[in-house]
Design a protein around this motif. Structure first.
Motif, mmCIF file in Angstrom:
data_model
loop_
_atom_site.group_PDB
_atom_site.id
_atom_site.type_symbol
_atom_site.label_atom_id
_atom_site.label_comp_id
_atom_site.label_asym_id
_atom_site.label_seq_id
_atom_site.Cartn_x
_atom_site.Cartn_y
_atom_site.Cartn_z
ATOM 1 N N SER A 43 -0.989 8.974 2.759
ATOM 2 C CA SER A 43 -1.624 7.692 3.017
ATOM 3 C C SER A 43 -2.013 7.577 4.485
ATOM 4 O O SER A 43 -1.301 8.055 5.368
ATOM 5 C CB SER A 43 -0.664 6.553 2.638
ATOM 6 N N GLU B 14 0.817 -1.205 0.000
ATOM 7 C CA GLU B 14 0.000 0.000 0.000
ATOM 8 C C GLU B 14 0.854 1.259 0.000
ATOM 9 O O GLU B 14 0.552 2.239 -0.679
ATOM 10 C CB GLU B 14 -0.922 -0.003 1.225
ATOM 11 N N ARG C 83 -13.145 -0.352 15.082
ATOM 12 C CA ARG C 83 -13.068 -0.205 13.627
ATOM 13 C C ARG C 83 -13.430 1.235 13.282
ATOM 14 O O ARG C 83 -14.594 1.632 13.383
ATOM 15 C CB ARG C 83 -14.029 -1.171 12.937
ATOM 16 N N SER D 14 -12.126 5.386 6.923
ATOM 17 C CA SER D 14 -12.150 4.712 5.622
ATOM 18 C C SER D 14 -13.051 5.449 4.642
ATOM 19 O O SER D 14 -12.691 5.638 3.476
ATOM 20 C CB SER D 14 -12.640 3.267 5.779
ATOM 21 N N THR D 15 -14.217 5.896 5.114
ATOM 22 C CA THR D 15 -15.176 6.507 4.200
ATOM 23 C C THR D 15 -14.829 7.951 3.874
ATOM 24 O O THR D 15 -14.991 8.391 2.733
ATOM 25 C CB THR D 15 -16.592 6.451 4.815
ATOM 26 N N ASP E 236 -10.313 8.024 3.165
ATOM 27 C CA ASP E 236 -9.725 7.040 2.269
ATOM 28 C C ASP E 236 -8.650 6.202 2.960
ATOM 29 O O ASP E 236 -7.629 5.849 2.363
ATOM 30 C CB ASP E 236 -9.134 7.742 1.036
ATOM 31 N N ALA E 237 -8.890 5.915 4.245
ATOM 32 C CA ALA E 237 -7.914 5.122 4.992
ATOM 33 C C ALA E 237 -7.992 3.655 4.586
ATOM 34 O O ALA E 237 -9.060 3.144 4.233
ATOM 35 C CB ALA E 237 -8.170 5.258 6.493
ATOM 36 N N ILE E 238 -6.862 2.987 4.661
ATOM 37 C CA ILE E 238 -6.779 1.548 4.405
ATOM 38 C C ILE E 238 -6.875 0.849 5.756
ATOM 39 O O ILE E 238 -6.048 1.081 6.636
ATOM 40 C CB ILE E 238 -5.449 1.205 3.719
ATOM 41 N N ARG E 239 -7.914 0.030 5.947
ATOM 42 C CA ARG E 239 -8.149 -0.606 7.237
ATOM 43 C C ARG E 239 -7.788 -2.080 7.181
ATOM 44 O O ARG E 239 -8.153 -2.789 6.254
ATOM 45 C CB ARG E 239 -9.608 -0.448 7.655
ATOM 46 N N ALA F 217 -14.440 3.229 11.001
ATOM 47 C CA ALA F 217 -15.008 3.237 9.652
ATOM 48 C C ALA F 217 -15.028 4.637 9.058
ATOM 49 O O ALA F 217 -14.902 4.810 7.848
ATOM 50 C CB ALA F 217 -16.423 2.658 9.692
ATOM 51 N N MET G 152 -3.269 4.495 7.166
ATOM 52 C CA MET G 152 -3.485 3.069 7.389
ATOM 53 C C MET G 152 -3.961 2.860 8.815
ATOM 54 O O MET G 152 -3.404 3.448 9.743
ATOM 55 C CB MET G 152 -2.210 2.268 7.125
ATOM 56 N N CYS G 153 -4.972 2.018 9.002
ATOM 57 C CA CYS G 153 -5.532 1.735 10.326
ATOM 58 C C CYS G 153 -5.423 0.242 10.624
ATOM 59 O O CYS G 153 -5.857 -0.582 9.819
ATOM 60 C CB CYS G 153 -6.996 2.147 10.391
#
Length: 772
Positions: free
Chosen positions: A124, A113, A242, A247-248, A251-254, A244, A126-127
């Motif tokens: 970027s 990623e 989580r 992410s929404t 634009d995080a990558i979980r 969320a 990331m979670c």
């Protein structure tokens, strides 16, 4: 922050320190006595003597004068060998553990990623999410070390305390404050408002390649203000939830992190335990199964096995299984921490009674970190005994040492300690320990407040000292203690309110009023003020209510909300009118400041004048002088520069014998006015007097700022040599207070001095804003 600078070699620093100590011993002076003669703090002088802090030209001169060395120390400093060094970039990432297994899939995906983000030049996010103790932080730190070289501008790290026994997650505004300090911004240069802090933070990261690791987050809203805005940066977040929303919206990558499988768990135990695990693989597998794949439990189990080398692993597995009276071995009912309790109990039950009591009762401390003195207050022990017990707990990994005189629990261990306290300590004992430590914070806060508010008796609450109440030798030492303890102090006030300890809840924000006013750490203090105000209402304490609502007015004014500030001040005004003329006069100062911030200059001038009249009638010379300084400032903003000068000149003369810090502020204002009147000589004279006042107080932060302003004026007056000297001294002072950003800026100006004619616009701009 990065860049080259001249630095004394370690050998040179040691030689200077030894010579300084020799002269001090020869003169028969203690460090405390030398502090009074030089205005450098006792701890700073001690560190210089031991070669742990860099000597400076200003320190050498001051010590020469104090010790009567006929310039020996300055000559030695000038002759010391120098070396070129790079400024240290932020490198806050904790060390990675020696024993790390599994997670290959996560590592591969995370690396892929970041490769993609790098190719597209994106920021970027990331979670990593998963249950408590599953190893999210270990994975984040391990991987961050692997890719650290991709972020040459540094790495920031913080624990957001999303799941903490205190149930008080870290405030984004406070984390931003700490990040800004790590990026080189001095505490006084940090804006009070959240939006301004976000803007300053993202501006400092713009164009850089940095990683920001946000550990133990609780919500997306807590994380979002801490995300960089610059392409090429990475935010790595861990949480039990989580997130969320990231992410929404961001634009995080979980990625979810689960327990290790049976093979990985046994591998981790084998890696840590060594020979005995190889010799008894079946018992090793049983032990791994009982730890349910949670790396934290596995590591603690392995350490306990190593501590009991004479026992077979099978026997240890049986012991773990039998710990079922209160501590379930495996999780039930969705309780992810159940397996950890049994592992924690091994370390706990091996302690003697004195240590178990300390471990349990430390869970009542109101904040995430604590000092030896605060721990001593919890268990009612002296400093030496407490220090020894804390060292023992550190050795068993039940608490960790985070810095000089600073300790903390791992969040899960603090939860476990609280469970032990509830089970093994009677409620009266827990209550008594809580009240002792909260009263200690009130006592220590009063001690600090007496130094910070010297000469202003309105914040005195007559709080009795406790055996471990600290003694502060000067303004900087008291203010720095408040900075270090700012979260604990706010939590103490709030917890006291919740426990019905009204005098503590109300007293803390009052004794610390001048610290709050000057350093402006308002983020964690809003709720304690609200609770204290409710207490005052319930108890009919109108005087306390007026003091606290006046404090809130100061807060809202600093946070850029002058209308709310004005409303608070008006509440205080209604209570104090006819009952407390002294307090009323100070409230009028606040109202005037609010009108000034709202641009209602005529109203501000009228209210300041009323305040000055009241103070004069009360024979309170300090209040009268401060009010006149504010009138002068408003007159200046209305273009009445000569009138402003007259008011400020009177204020300065009145303040000199009363409050040297307030005198310094008034002299700053007077210098600005003189600059607008093209009276450069007097502007310089006033700033030199402000510098003398701040030097007398030992206020290195304000010394640095005044020297910076003076350098501009000297250069504008074609006194280039004086300007260079002021800049050199400013660099030293900024570094003494760890304001690396301003130090670097002053050093850059020193390295590339431009002709005075090109500085005029900068001088005007700097003085119009007070150098801030």
């Amino acid at each position: 922050m990065n860049g080259r600078q001249q630095k004394t070699t370690p050998q040179g620093a040691a030689a200077f320190g030894a010579e300084l100590q020799r002269w001090r011993d020869q003169r028969g002076l203690s460090l405390a006595e030398l502090q009074k003669l030089t205005t450098f703090s006792r701890s700073h002088l001690g560190n210089v003597e031991h070669g742990q802090r860099q000597p400076t030209e200003q320190l050498a001169k001051a010590c020469d004068q104090a010790l009567g060395t006929d310039g020996e120390l300055l000559r030695l400093f000038t002759a010391l060998p120098r070396e070129q060094v790079h400024r240290v970039r932020p490198a806050q990432l904790p060390a990675r553990g020696r024993h790390f297994v599994g997670r290959d899939g996560h590592v591969a995906r995370m690396s892929a990623e970041i490769d993609q983000a790098s190719r597209r030049a994106l920021m970027s996010v990331m979670c990593l999410d998963g249950p408590a103790g599953v190893g999210k932080t270990a994975l984040a730190i391990q991987w961050a070390h692997v890719v650290a070289e991709r972020f040459p501008d540094g790495i920031l790290f913080t624990n957001l305390r999303g799941h903490d026994a205190s149930n008080r997650p870290a405030l984004p505004s406070e984390v931003l404050r700490d990040f800004l300090v790590a990026l080189g911004v001095g505490p006084l240069a940090i804006p009070p408002g959240m939006d301004q802090r976000i803007g300053q933070y993202r501006s400092l990261l713009a164009g850089k390649r940095m990683m920001v690791v946000l550990d133990n987050a609780v919500t997306a809203e807590q994380v979002r203000p801490l995300l960089p805005g610059s392409d090429g940066c990475l935010a790595l977040v861990t949480s039990r939830n989580r997130l969320a929303g990231l992410s929404t919206r961001d634009d995080a990558i979980r990625m979810s992190v689960g327990p290790l499988n049976a093979e990985e768990s046994a591998s981790l135990l084998t890696d840590v335990i060594g020979r005995r695990a190889h010799e008894d693989p079946e018992a090793t597998r049983d032990l791994a199964m009982l730890c349910a794949g949670f790396p934290l439990a596995l590591r603690i189990a392995a350490e306990r096995a190593n501590d009991r080398d004479h026992l077979a692993l099978a026997r240890l597995a049986t012991m773990l299984t039998s710990q079922t009276k209160r501590l379930e071995v495996l999780s039930v009912g969705g309780d992810d921490s159940a397996a950890l309790r049994a592992a924690f109990s091994w370390s706990y039950t091996a302690l003697d009674s004195g240590l178990t009591s300390l471990f349990r009762l430390l869970s009542v401390h109101p904040g995430p970190e604590f000092s030896v003195a605060a721990a001593g207050a919890v268990v009612d022990l002296d400093l030496a005994e407490t220090q020894g017990r804390l060292d023992a707990l550190v050795q068993t990994h039940l608490i960790e040492e985070t810095g000089e005189d600073r300790y903390r629990f791992h969040d899960l261990l603090r939860l476990y300690a609280a469970e032990c306290a509830e089970a093994d300590e009677p409620e009266p004992a827990r209550r008594a320990a809580t009240e002792r430590v909260l009263r200690w914070y009130l006592s220590a806060g009063q001690a600090a407040g007496r130094i910070i508010s010297a000469g202003r008796g309105y914040a005195e609450r007559n709080v009795p000292a406790m055996p471990t109440t600290p003694e502060f030798l000067g303004y900087d030492e008291a203010a720095d203690w408040c900075e270090t303890e700012r979260v604990n102090l706010a939590n103490a006030s709030q917890e006291a309110a919740e426990l019905g300890l009204d005098d503590i809840a109300v007293g803390l924000p009052i004794v610390l009023c001048d610290y709050l006013y000057r350093r402006k750490p308002w983020g964690p203090w809003t709720r304690p003020h609200e609770l204290a105000l409710e207490i005052c209402c319930a108890n009919g304490d109108t005087a306390g209510f007026a003091f606290l609502v006046n404090n809130l007015g100061n807060a809202f004014l600093d946070l850029g909300r002058p209308w709310k500030a004005l409303a608070c001040y008006r509440q205080a005004l209604a209570i104090r009118r006819g009952n407390d003329d002294f307090g009323l006069a100070w409230t009028l100062i606040g109202i005037g400041r609010a009108y000034h911030a709202l641009g209602e200059l005529r109203h501000a001038a009228d209210v300041f004048t009323q305040s000055e009249t009241m103070f004069t009638g009360l024979n309170v010379a300090l209040g009268s002088a401060i009010a006149q300084s504010y009138v002068g400032e408003v007159c200046h903003d209305m273009g009445q520069h000569q009138t402003a000068r007259e008011y400020l000149e009177v204020a300065v003369e009145l303040l000199r014998p009363l409050d040297r810090q307030a005198e310094g502020c008034a002299l700053d204002k007077l210098a600005i006015v003189c600059r607008h009147l093209d009276d450069l000589d007097r502007a310089i004279m006033h700033l030199e007097r402000a510098l003398a006042a701040r030097t007398e107080l030992g206020d290195r932060r304000e010394q640095a700022r005044t020297l910076d302003l003076l350098a501009d004026l000297y250069i504008a007056d074609n006194r280039t040599a004086h300007g260079r000297d002021a800049l050199r001294r400013a660099v030293d002072a900024y570094r003494d207070v760890d304001d690396e950003l301003r130090a670097a800026q002053a050093q850059q100006r020193l390295d590339s001095m431009r002709p005075a004619v090109s500085r005029g616009a900068h001088v005007d701009r700097t003085l119009r804003t007070g150098g801030r």
